[in-house]
Write an enzyme that holds these catalytic residues in place. Structure first.
Site, short mmCIF file in Angstrom:
data_model
loop_
_atom_site.label_atom_id
_atom_site.label_comp_id
_atom_site.label_asym_id
_atom_site.label_seq_id
_atom_site.Cartn_x
_atom_site.Cartn_y
_atom_site.Cartn_z
CB SER A 1 -17.35 -24.34 -1.04
OG SER A 1 -18.06 -24.20 0.13
CG HIS B 1 -21.96 -26.84 -1.69
ND1 HIS B 1 -22.27 -26.11 -2.82
CD2 HIS B 1 -21.12 -26.08 -0.96
CE1 HIS B 1 -21.62 -24.98 -2.79
NE2 HIS B 1 -20.91 -24.91 -1.67
CE LYS C 1 -24.20 -22.37 -1.93
NZ LYS C 1 -23.40 -22.27 -0.74
C1 LIG Z 1 -23.23 -21.02 0.13
C2 LIG Z 1 -22.79 -21.47 1.47
C3 LIG Z 1 -23.25 -20.85 2.62
C4 LIG Z 1 -24.09 -19.60 2.58
O1 LIG Z 1 -25.40 -19.88 2.21
P1 LIG Z 1 -26.30 -18.68 1.61
O2 LIG Z 1 -27.67 -19.15 1.76
O3 LIG Z 1 -25.85 -18.50 0.20
O4 LIG Z 1 -25.99 -17.47 2.44
C5 LIG Z 1 -22.88 -21.37 3.83
N1 LIG Z 1 -22.07 -22.44 3.91
C6 LIG Z 1 -21.58 -23.06 2.82
C7 LIG Z 1 -20.69 -24.26 2.96
C8 LIG Z 1 -21.92 -22.58 1.56
O5 LIG Z 1 -21.42 -23.18 0.47
#
Ligand SMILES: *Cc1c(COP(=O)(O)O)cnc(C)c1O
Length: 392
Positions: A196, A224, A246
């Protein structure tokens, strides 16, 4: 002294101790520069945000393909809202398993090439539930040190022997496997696929080789990468977790896995059993988003293409994903440059320690399929003077 012998403290005093507690905690956070706050953000279109009446081109949304407001996605969500209602009404194990769930899960499993898929309330909830379901006391759980917070949270709930290996470091992972694998029944290795904060990719081939050699199960968090990167080989990565929140522009999390693992989740994943199913509209939106992606083979590549255009114009290394860090060094400098960019009309967050290591405070940019050439050129022009400072 038995508590019930004393005078009643009274609601007022109890309230005072509660707010004093919170204020002291907040004061500590203020001292450390770690206090967070919310800004109301409205969206004008896929990339233009309105904050305090100011229009800003955003380089920080995870709605990478601009599907959160795609007409086909909105139409599917409204249709589901009208047909199935606003909420699921109960856990999926009771009556919350409406007809759209198997549609989405079949699509996800087909996309990843796994036997089955299971949808969770969010990506966070998915990791919090999956990890302790697969690893417990007597097992070995090995996690990349830069893995997402919810993987670490799941790790702490698991009761397994835990070890963080150095980021993307296969030698370090092998060292831990050699030392510890033999003493444990099962072994689960977990990593983000796209990290991230740095946008770099996990060395999947190497991880899969080690997993095979030491009889370990490899799990990737593709939050991602979902909708953006090509699917991984399920022979190498039998556990592929991700989010609907996302690039798919909706909300929810998922795990693609062998049928038996998914069946086990129905009974043992606490964040599945004891929580309400997703609203039908979110499920329908995710299905429609997958349709849009399948129908337009170029769409998924556009965020990375935009990231590369930006990086080339700034003389930065070629990005491997749509997330691009621009290292600023000190937290103060990252915050100052972020604020200059906001003045120039660009929303680019500063990421500071402890989210990232000391001395690597940075701007973190995410690129979207909806960014136009003018957006990129404007950002580069606003950022360039501050990049020069890094080399002085
Ligand atoms: C955003 C994210 C999550 C969490 O996902 P949500 O659906 O927003 O709860 C989990 N792992 C990673 C690597 C993320 O970037």
């Amino acid at each position: 002294m038995p508590l019930d012998d004393g005078p009643m403290l009274g609601h007022g005093l109890v309230m005072t101790s509660l707010t004093d507690f919170a204020r002291q905690k907040l004061a500590t956070l203020d001292d450390q520069g770690l206090r967070r706050s919310l800004a109301v953000t409205e969206w004008h279109d896929g990339v233009t945000a309105i904050r305090d009446g100011k229009r800003l081109v955003s380089f920080c949304s995870n709605d990478y393909l601009n599907l959160a407001r795609h007409p086909a996605v909105l139409a599917a969500a409204s249709e589901a809202l009208r047909t199935h209602g606003a909420g699921a009404g109960s856990s999926r194990l009771v009556t919350g398993n409406h007809v759209l769930y198997p549609v989405l899960e079949t699509r996800l499993a087909a996309l990843k090439g796994t036997e089955a898929a299971i949808v969770f309330g969010s990506g966070y909830l998915a990791n919090l539930s999956i990890v302790p379901t697969l690893a417990g006391p007597g097992d070995l759980l090995l996690v990349d040190e830069w893995a997402h917070s919810c993987i670490l949270a799941g790790m702490h709930l698991s009761g397994a022997t835990r070890s963080l290996f150095r980021h993307n470091d296969l030698d370090d992972l092998e060292r831990v496997l050699r030392a510890e694998r033999g003493r444990h029944r099962h072994c689960l290795i977990v990593t983000d696929r796209v990290f991230s904060m740095d946008g770099d990719l996990a060395p999947i081939e190497g991880l899969a080789r080690l997993a095979a050699r030491f009889e370990a199960w490899l799990m990737t968090d593709d939050a991602h990468g979902t909708g953006i990167l090509p699917p991984l080989d399920p022979e190498q990565v039998p556990l592929q977790m991700g989010t609907l929140s996302k690039a798919l522009g909706s909300y929810g999390g998922y795990l693609c896995a062998p049928r038996a693992v998914v069946d086990l989740m129905y009974s043992r994943a606490r964040g599945f059993v004891y929580t309400t199913g997703l609203p039908p509209a979110s499920v329908a939106a995710a299905v429609a988003a997958l349709d849009v992606i399948a129908a337009d083979p170029v769409l998924a590549s556009r965020p990375i293409q935009n990231a590369r255009t930006f990086a080339a114009a700034c003389g930065l290394p070629e990005p491997t994903s749509q997330i691009v860090p621009v290292i600023m060094g000190s937290a103060a400098r990252a915050v100052a440059v972020s604020s200059h960019l906001a003045d120039a009309g660009y929303l680019v967050p500063a990421i500071r320690p402890p989210t990232v290591p000391e001395g690597t405070a940075r701007l973190r940019l995410t690129f979207s399929a909806a960014h136009q050439e003018a957006d990129l050129a404007g950002l580069v022009a606003a950022l360039r003077p501050h990049l020069a400072e890094s080399f002085r």
